[in-house]
Scaffold this active site. Structure first.
Site, PDB file in Angstrom:
ATOM      1  N   ASP A 271      35.035  46.991 -25.821  1.00  0.00           N
ATOM      2  CA  ASP A 271      35.428  46.884 -27.229  1.00  0.00           C
ATOM      3  C   ASP A 271      34.505  45.977 -28.032  1.00  0.00           C
ATOM      4  OD1 ASP A 271      36.398  44.715 -25.767  1.00  0.00           O
ATOM      5  OD2 ASP A 271      38.162  44.425 -27.036  1.00  0.00           O
ATOM      6  N   HIS A 272      33.470  45.437 -27.366  1.00  0.00           N
ATOM      7  CA  HIS A 272      32.522  44.575 -28.074  1.00  0.00           C
ATOM      8  C   HIS A 272      31.083  45.098 -28.036  1.00  0.00           C
ATOM      9  CE1 HIS A 272      35.279  41.100 -28.731  1.00  0.00           C
ATOM     10  NE2 HIS A 272      35.925  41.728 -27.747  1.00  0.00           N
TER      11      HIS A 272
ATOM     12  N   HIS B  20      36.648  33.253 -20.724  1.00  0.00           N
ATOM     13  CA  HIS B  20      37.204  34.595 -20.730  1.00  0.00           C
ATOM     14  C   HIS B  20      37.138  35.152 -19.302  1.00  0.00           C
ATOM     15  CE1 HIS B  20      38.738  38.178 -22.473  1.00  0.00           C
ATOM     16  NE2 HIS B  20      37.626  38.892 -22.434  1.00  0.00           N
TER      17      HIS B  20
END
Length: 306
Positions: free
Chosen positions: A65-66, A140
């Site tokens: 998603d990045h 993360h």
């Protein structure tokens, strides 16, 4: 001055009215893009700032998603007849990830220059002498960076001092433009520090997404004019769920902004299960009043004081 646009504010998957988390920075005539998930170039088209002028793309990390929107964006830039080099910055492994994605975007008419940074230390890079990009390792599930953009500001020029030193007016502009400028004229040497005051307050923007709060983040974002930070969930009672996924909730982002003494906080990277972040904005504003719920193509122009 710096122009900032939230290109997308979604996390995990795009929604019909919310593209994936991305930020565009326009400074000194260049565009710097942060992250490029699915739908990024659609939102960029709606924004209208252009594609060809993007000189640098910074990636926080390599979750889909990045970064999954990159091949399409590169092809669009190629179709705009771009030939200038494009710089890509991100954690180690960036070249391998990009080259794999670009199997569907071959034979680009411009070279790609990779800057891979280790994720156990801070990094900085200056595209020019007045602009500094910094990266901070965060927490993360995969190596990930938070980024800052610092636009420096030179001191004020003192024309009276220049006259006292008998510096010809034709050299004044050159001494103002370069901090280390040296001019020799009639056997006299003139330098910028003779006529320039102390550096003035510049501008600072911080982009932080996909992380737990870390001890280093408040100092990294200290006195930021704009702190853009993820808030995957708005509800306080979802803090444990966010922690397991190595993300933040609204309240935690607000606490970071308060500790950092930021001027303004924009929330971003919302969960698809959070259709309307405004319903939970009070969970952040009660801690940090200058908080806004980010939305796609939200724009702000930051100007030097005075």
């Amino acid at each position: 001055m710096i122009d900032i646009a939230l290109v997308g504010t979604g996390g995990m998957m795009p929604l019909p009215n919310r593209f994936l988390s991305s930020m565009l920075c326009r400074v000194n005539g260049s565009l710097i893009l942060f992250d490029c998930g699915e739908g990024t170039q659609v939102s960029l088209r709606l924004l209208g700032w252009g594609f060809k002028q993007i000189d640098i793309i910074c990636f926080t990390h390599f979750h889909g998603d990045h970064i999954s929107g990159l091949p399409g964006l590169l092809l669009t830039m190629a179709n705009a007849d771009r030939t200038e080099p494009l710089t890509l910055i991100g954690p180690q492994g960036l070249a391998s990830v990009v080259n794999s994605l670009c199997v569907i975007a071959r034979d680009l008419p411009f070279p790609i220059e990779f800057m891979e940074w280790e994720t156990n230390t801070e990094h900085s890079y200056s595209p020019d002498e007045m602009l500094i990009l910094k990266a901070l390792p965060v927490n993360h599930r995969t190596p990930c960076f938070a980024y800052s953009v610092d636009l420096l500001r030179r001191g004020k020029f003192d024309p009276h001092r220049a006259s006292e030193l008998e510096i010809p007016v034709k050299f004044w502009g050159e001494l103002q433009k370069q901090n280390d400028k040296k001019i020799v004229y009639n056997d006299k040497t003139f330098t910028s520090d003779m006529v320039m005051g102390a550096p003035r307050k510049g501008l600072k923007v911080v982009f932080c997404t996909d992380t737990r709060p870390t001890a280093a983040l408040p100092a990294f974002a200290e006195n930021a004019d704009l702190f853009i930070c993820e808030g995957l969930y708005g509800e306080d009672d979802l803090q444990e769920k966010a922690a397991k996924r190595k993300h933040m909730i609204f309240r935690e982002a607000a606490e970071l902004a308060k500790k950092a003494n930021a001027r303004e906080l924009w929330l971003t990277h919302y969960s698809p299960s959070l259709p309307d972040p405004y319903n939970y904005l009070a969970n952040a504003t009660k801690i940090f009043p200058a908080t806004k719920a980010g939305k796609d193509r939200m724009i702000k122009t930051l100007k030097f004081e005075g």
